[in-house]
Design a protein around this motif. Structure first.
Motif, PDB file in Angstrom:
ATOM      1  N   ALA A  90       0.729  -1.267   0.069  1.00 27.03           N
ATOM      2  CA  ALA A  90       0.126   0.164   0.099  1.00 27.03           C
ATOM      3  C   ALA A  90       0.931   1.218   0.151  1.00 27.03           C
ATOM      4  N   SER A  91       2.160   1.198   0.613  1.00 20.01           N
ATOM      5  CA  SER A  91       2.967   2.296   0.736  1.00 20.01           C
ATOM      6  C   SER A  91       3.430   2.654  -0.698  1.00 20.01           C
ATOM      7  N   PHE A  92       3.515   1.724  -1.472  1.00 20.84           N
ATOM      8  CA  PHE A  92       3.956   2.223  -3.082  1.00 20.84           C
ATOM      9  C   PHE A  92       2.821   3.070  -3.715  1.00 20.84           C
ATOM     10  N   PHE A  93       1.563   3.159  -3.361  1.00 21.25           N
ATOM     11  CA  PHE A  93       0.739   4.118  -3.813  1.00 21.25           C
ATOM     12  C   PHE A  93       1.241   5.521  -3.753  1.00 21.25           C
ATOM     13  N   ALA A  94       1.563   5.882  -2.365  1.00 20.71           N
ATOM     14  CA  ALA A  94       1.999   7.240  -1.867  1.00 20.71           C
ATOM     15  C   ALA A  94       3.517   7.431  -2.298  1.00 20.71           C
ATOM     16  N   ASP A  95       4.382   6.635  -2.592  1.00 21.72           N
ATOM     17  CA  ASP A  95       5.711   6.715  -2.804  1.00 21.72           C
ATOM     18  C   ASP A  95       5.961   5.544  -3.776  1.00 21.72           C
ATOM     19  N   GLN A 100      10.790   0.798  -5.928  1.00 23.28           N
ATOM     20  CA  GLN A 100      12.009   0.699  -6.396  1.00 23.28           C
ATOM     21  C   GLN A 100      13.136  -0.023  -5.390  1.00 23.28           C
ATOM     22  N   VAL A 101      13.099   0.896  -4.351  1.00 22.83           N
ATOM     23  CA  VAL A 101      14.158   0.427  -3.221  1.00 22.83           C
ATOM     24  C   VAL A 101      13.888  -0.738  -2.551  1.00 22.83           C
ATOM     25  N   ILE A 102      12.640  -1.220  -2.567  1.00 29.62           N
ATOM     26  CA  ILE A 102      12.568  -2.469  -1.961  1.00 29.62           C
ATOM     27  C   ILE A 102      13.092  -3.406  -3.086  1.00 29.62           C
ATOM     28  N   PRO A 108      17.470 -10.285   2.509  1.00 27.97           N
ATOM     29  CA  PRO A 108      16.491 -11.347   1.933  1.00 27.97           C
ATOM     30  C   PRO A 108      14.964 -11.167   2.204  1.00 27.97           C
ATOM     31  N   ASN A 109      14.645 -10.492   3.274  1.00 33.67           N
ATOM     32  CA  ASN A 109      13.083 -10.088   3.496  1.00 33.67           C
ATOM     33  C   ASN A 109      12.465  -9.392   2.406  1.00 33.67           C
ATOM     34  N   HIS A 110      13.208  -8.627   2.081  1.00 32.85           N
ATOM     35  CA  HIS A 110      12.891  -7.671   0.668  1.00 32.85           C
ATOM     36  C   HIS A 110      12.639  -8.596  -0.640  1.00 32.85           C
ATOM     37  N   GLU A 111      13.814  -9.202  -0.782  1.00 35.74           N
ATOM     38  CA  GLU A 111      13.539 -10.197  -2.036  1.00 35.74           C
ATOM     39  C   GLU A 111      12.509 -10.972  -2.006  1.00 35.74           C
ATOM     40  N   ALA A 112      12.219 -11.739  -0.707  1.00 35.44           N
ATOM     41  CA  ALA A 112      11.151 -12.665  -0.696  1.00 35.44           C
ATOM     42  C   ALA A 112       9.679 -11.723  -0.914  1.00 35.44           C
TER      43      ALA A 112
END
Length: 131
Positions: A90-95, A100-102, A108-112
């Motif tokens: 949901a945070s991607f809608f505002a930012d 792209q950062v994620i 590894p948590n971001h990759e999963a």
């Protein structure tokens, strides 16, 4: 006399269909909806509310509407089951840059998460396009 007979037959047919708002539409577990006592086959699309739906509606995009955003949330409920995943998406809608950062993160948590997110976005596109 024929007019009275026809009017009576129409009234009897209408009364046999049922009435009242409670019996007008009932959802069933299949792709069949009960409408006025009849089983009607329909294509059903799920709509839901939640963090992604709210972010979608508040994101300021022209194409956003309750049907589309509710559909995307319903897909998220199936594919991004954790509230943490849904809040991050949901945070991607505002930012949008946050996505792209994620995506580029070595965490590894971001990759999963990104793998789950890709599956979610592909399913949402298939399920919700045209709404």
């Amino acid at each position: 006399m024929i007019r009275i007979f026809i009017a009576g037959a129409m009234l009897a047919t209408l009364a046999a269909c049922g009435g009242g708002s409670k019996s007008r539409v009932q959802s069933t577990h299949s792709n069949t909806t009960r409408y006025a006592g009849l089983n009607v086959s329909v294509e059903r699309q799920a709509f839901a509310s939640g963090p992604i739906s709210a972010a979608c509606m508040g994101g300021g995009r022209k194409a956003a509407n309750t049907r589309l955003c509710g559909c995307v949330q319903a897909v998220a409920n199936q594919t991004l089951r954790s509230s943490t995943d849904q809040r991050l998406a949901a945070s991607f809608f505002a930012d949008p840059h946050q996505a792209q950062v994620i995506r580029q993160s070595d965490n590894p948590n971001h990759e999963a998460f990104w793998q789950r997110y890709k599956g979610f976005s592909a399913q949402a596109e298939r399920s919700c396009s045209g709404l």
